[in-house]
Enzyme design. Structure first.
Site, PDB file in Angstrom:
ATOM      1  CD  GLN A  32      -0.977  -0.601   3.686  1.00 26.08           C
ATOM      2  OE1 GLN A  32      -2.200  -0.493   3.685  1.00 26.08           O
ATOM      3  NE2 GLN A  32      -0.331  -1.176   4.690  1.00 26.08           N
ATOM      4  CG  HIS A  63      -5.160   3.160  19.481  1.00 29.51           C
ATOM      5  ND1 HIS A  63      -4.586   4.294  18.939  1.00 29.51           N
ATOM      6  CD2 HIS A  63      -5.040   2.192  18.538  1.00 29.51           C
ATOM      7  CE1 HIS A  63      -4.120   4.009  17.739  1.00 29.51           C
ATOM      8  NE2 HIS A  63      -4.391   2.751  17.464  1.00 29.51           N
ATOM      9  CG  ASP A  87      -1.488   2.632  15.011  1.00 29.26           C
ATOM     10  OD1 ASP A  87      -1.494   2.060  16.115  1.00 29.26           O
ATOM     11  OD2 ASP A  87      -2.539   2.891  14.389  1.00 29.26           O
ATOM     12  CG  ASP A 139      -2.689 -13.181   5.670  1.00 34.78           C
ATOM     13  OD1 ASP A 139      -3.594 -12.931   6.496  1.00 34.78           O
ATOM     14  OD2 ASP A 139      -2.914 -13.340   4.463  1.00 34.78           O
ATOM     15  CG  ASP A 158      -5.829  -1.638  15.519  1.00 35.33           C
ATOM     16  OD1 ASP A 158      -6.537  -0.911  14.795  1.00 35.33           O
ATOM     17  OD2 ASP A 158      -4.839  -1.222  16.152  1.00 35.33           O
ATOM     18  CB  SER A 160      -7.200  -0.650   6.976  1.00 34.14           C
ATOM     19  OG  SER A 160      -6.930  -1.808   6.216  1.00 34.14           O
TER      20      SER A 160
END
Length: 283
Positions: A32, A63, A87, A139, A158, A160
């Site tokens: 990405q 979070h 993150d 994965d 968590d 996208s």
């Protein structure tokens, strides 16, 4: 040195949300496009493939709401799995619990972790150096498949929004496998999209979790940087969830370290389901 400001926008259904500032990094990973921008109000913000993921200004809305309803309400929490979370924010909230022995963070894109450590240090904080945190570049779907039964006490998804990269994390087969690797009293906690901007996906997640788990509850709150600003998190288990405890020593200890989450906030957030979502779920 001249700092050049530019606008970076997320486009969604004829609308857009943009931040103006200096682009600190823009690169394509194997999976990405990754951008970090410095904005006067939101601070540093992370965008993946044209979608805002987090910012220093509002990341704790996300979070803290994902982590603490689950971890503050379950007694046994030795083994924790985070799928995604590159993150570091979810891990940061998890390491506040001394009862946790091991946290497996499974992130498919190593570059997200590298860039977050360099440009978004405040989000991961001390979690990156915590010996309980084990990072796996893998994965998440495959990781769950190869995990033995009844292994994790809590699983955090968590990830996208649904895309070519993450679609399988929203599938029936994936939730079924997550249930298999949870302990008897374990909790699955997942971000469950916006009831406004991603209404159909939101309803699909809730219906699917109800299909596989005896109990599921959804809370709603704000993440200003996301489309429409309202977001949701859903918690599922085979056991009765104690997510509305008012007198919980664990929760009272944790909320002292939080900017957003506390028991009153949580209890109200679990009562915020829009009526149009209630109708859809009951139809």
């Amino acid at each position: 040195m001249t700092h050049i400001s530019t606008w970076i926008d997320e486009y969604h259904k004829g609308s857009r949300f943009g931040l103006n500032g200096e682009i600190l990094i823009k690169q394509n990973s194997k999976y990405q496009e990754i951008i970090v921008i410095e904005n006067e109000y939101y601070g540093r913000a992370l965008m993946l493939d044209g979608c805002w993921m987090t910012s220093l200004k509002d990341e704790k809305y996300y979070h803290e709401c994902l982590v603490h309803p689950a971890l503050s309400s379950i007694d046994e929490k030795s083994n924790v799995l985070i799928i995604g979370g590159g993150d570091g924010g979810t891990a940061r909230e998890c390491v506040k619990y001394p009862q946790i022995s091991k946290i497996d963070l499974v992130e498919i894109d190593e570059e997200v972790i590298k860039i977050s450590k360099k440009f978004l240090k405040e989000i991961g904080g001390e979690a990156w150096s915590d010996k309980r945190l084990k990072i796996h570049i893998d994965d998440g779907v495959q990781w769950v498949k190869k995990t033995r039964d009844n292994f994790y006490d809590v699983i955090f998804i968590d990830c996208s929004d649904p895309s070519e990269l993450s679609n399988l994390l929203f599938s029936d087969s994936f939730y079924r496998e997550c249930k298999r690797i949870l302990t008897k009293n374990g909790i699955l906690a997942t971000q469950s999209e916006s009831p406004e901007s991603f209404k159909n996906i939101h309803i699909s997640i809730l219906k699917t979790l109800k299909k596989f788990f005896r109990v599921s509850e959804t809370m709603y709150s704000f993440v200003p940087i996301y489309p429409s600003g309202i977001w949701s998190w859903t918690f599922a288990s085979e056991e009765v969830l104690h997510l509305s405890k008012r007198n919980c020593n664990e929760a009272l200890r944790i909320e002292k370290s939080c900017e957003i989450w506390n028991l009153n906030f949580q209890n109200a957030a679990f009562k915020m389901m829009p009526n149009k979502i209630v109708k859809e779920l009951n139809s």
